[in-house]
Design an enzyme around this catalytic site. Structure first.
Site, short mmCIF file in Angstrom:
data_model
loop_
_atom_site.label_atom_id
_atom_site.label_comp_id
_atom_site.label_asym_id
_atom_site.label_seq_id
_atom_site.Cartn_x
_atom_site.Cartn_y
_atom_site.Cartn_z
N HIS A 14 0.88 -1.23 -0.08
CA HIS A 14 0.06 -0.05 -0.14
C HIS A 14 0.85 1.28 0.12
CE1 HIS A 14 -3.66 2.13 1.44
NE2 HIS A 14 -2.74 3.11 1.27
N HIS A 16 1.66 5.61 -1.63
CA HIS A 16 1.23 6.48 -2.41
C HIS A 16 2.26 7.13 -2.92
CE1 HIS A 16 -2.78 6.79 -0.87
NE2 HIS A 16 -2.40 6.15 0.39
N LYS A 100 -9.22 -0.32 -5.78
CA LYS A 100 -9.48 0.35 -4.63
C LYS A 100 -10.77 1.07 -4.47
CE LYS A 100 -7.85 2.21 -0.64
NZ LYS A 100 -6.69 2.64 -0.03
N HIS A 137 -10.39 1.09 1.89
CA HIS A 137 -10.19 1.90 2.96
C HIS A 137 -11.43 1.88 3.88
CE1 HIS A 137 -8.64 5.88 4.70
NE2 HIS A 137 -9.95 5.91 5.10
N HIS A 175 -4.53 -0.69 5.71
CA HIS A 175 -4.04 0.26 6.95
C HIS A 175 -5.13 -0.14 8.36
CE1 HIS A 175 -6.88 2.85 5.11
NE2 HIS A 175 -5.89 3.33 4.39
N ASP A 248 1.47 2.68 3.60
CA ASP A 248 0.47 3.88 3.39
C ASP A 248 1.42 5.15 3.28
OD1 ASP A 248 -1.71 5.26 2.61
OD2 ASP A 248 -2.52 5.33 4.77
#
Ligand code: DOR
Ligand code: ZN
Length: 346
Positions: A14, A16, A100, A137, A175, A248
């Site tokens: 995971h 970004h 996602k 999420h 997460h 994350d």
């Protein structure tokens, strides 16, 4: 003599990376230690179609240093307009490894996410058929639900109903931050896994708020009480194949974090592996670091474990991590665990 731990090269399930100048700045921080990463699609505009994922994939490859063997594993951002055929084609081509789900409004750039889950039923059914994981999420966005309860309520009100309505759907709870999340994952012996971040193993909600507000510890889902951090540590260090690393790592420039309305995200790409070695040593579980960071993720995603290896060394003096990295958009503060870390990557 220095203590060392050698594990198969880890992956980040995971991550970004953003785009443009920020992509260029943060990508080397991950590519240094990790072989692969699941790349989050919450760009502006989001990565919704297979064609957009292909273009983003190519921009990531173009930003890599020559000779780098880092592999980005792409995801699609689920919207109420997502076309099941486009998703299936993207998966069949090997480009896309997950879809996602952001509940609309749950976090950074989630405005195009899902409000009415009935409108994504056909996509979820197709994903169940082809075995493509849904990364979730897991927070409700209802204004009447306390922010510290949003994960637990999401499990009961949204996730469990979706899973019951879509047998065979493979889900990663991203997460997780609560004992409720750990328990829910453990309650299922198939089609359910969870990522755990580095920072949620280290901070609880006091770290954010006691002695002055610490914007660089603010992320979503927000860190919870100490008992939850302990449950996350127990799960991560247990070797249980349902739990694996997803950092994350989420870069925002310092002005965007240190603001009256600061962005959510901790940037941990730079020092994650030394921090994890520290945490796993504290848990007397260094022999299970490979399961969490290198083996359980590939098993869930049905990919091979990396052949290459990574060695961590524990030195006598603390490691100096850079306090921030530079980008053409501005500086990005590196997550500070608040204690000395003696581990470094060899
Ligand atoms: O803290 C977070 N930052 N949580 C998310 O879910 C999104 C991420 C981001 O993109 O900045
Ligand atoms: Zn994220």
């Amino acid at each position: 003599m220095d203590k060392t731990v050698t594990i198969p090269r880890p992956d980040d399930w995971h991550l970004h990376l953003r785009d443009g100048a920020m992509l260029k700045a943060v990508l080397p921080e991950t590519a240094r230690d990790f072989a692969r990463a699941i790349i989050m699609p919450n760009l502006v505009p989001p990565v919704v179609t297979a064609a957009q994922a292909r273009e983003y994939h190519d921009r990531i490859l173009a930003a890599l240093a020559p000779g780098s063997r880092f592999t980005p594993l792409m995801t699609l951002y689920l919207t109420e307009e997502t076309d099941p055929d486009d998703v299936a084609a993207a998966a069949a081509s090997g480009l896309v490894h997950a879809v996602k789900l952001y509940p609309a409004g749950a976090t950074t750039n989630s405005a195009s996410g899902v409000s009415d889950f009935d409108n994504v039923r056909a996509v979820l059914e197709r994903m169940a058929e082809i075995g493509l994981p849904l990364c979730v999420h897991g927070e409700v966005t209802d204004h009447d639900i306390d922010i510290f309860d949003r994960e637990a309520v999401f499990i009961d009100r949204v996730l469990d109903p979706i899973r019951r309505a879509t047998p065979g759907l493979r889900v990663v709870m991203e997460h997780i931050t609560t004992e409720n999340g750990v328990d829910y994952v453990k309650s299922s012996d198939r089609d359910l896994g969870a990522t755990i971040t580095t920072h949620h193993l280290i901070i609880n909600r006091n770290h954010i708020l006691v002695g002055g507000i610490k914007p660089h510890y603010y992320c979503l889902p927000v860190a919870k009480r100490e008992e939850h951090r302990r449950a996350l540590r127990a799960a991560a260090s247990s070797g249980d194949p349902r739990f694996f690393l997803g950092t994350d790592s989420a870069p925002h420039t310092d002005p965007n974090k240190e603001s009256a309305c600061g962005c959510a995200g901790c940037f941990t790409a730079t020092n994650t592996m030394p921090l994890l070695a520290h945490v796993f040593e504290e848990e007397n579980a260094l022999d299970r670091l490979a399961a969490f960071a290198s083996r359980n993720g590939p098993a869930f995603y049905r990919l091979p474990v990396n052949q290459d290896r990574l060695t961590l060394i524990r030195a006598d003096t603390p490691t100096d991590f850079p306090p921030r990295i530079g980008s053409a958009d501005g500086p990005v503060t590196v997550f500070d665990p608040g204690f000395p870390v003696y581990w470094r990557v060899s």
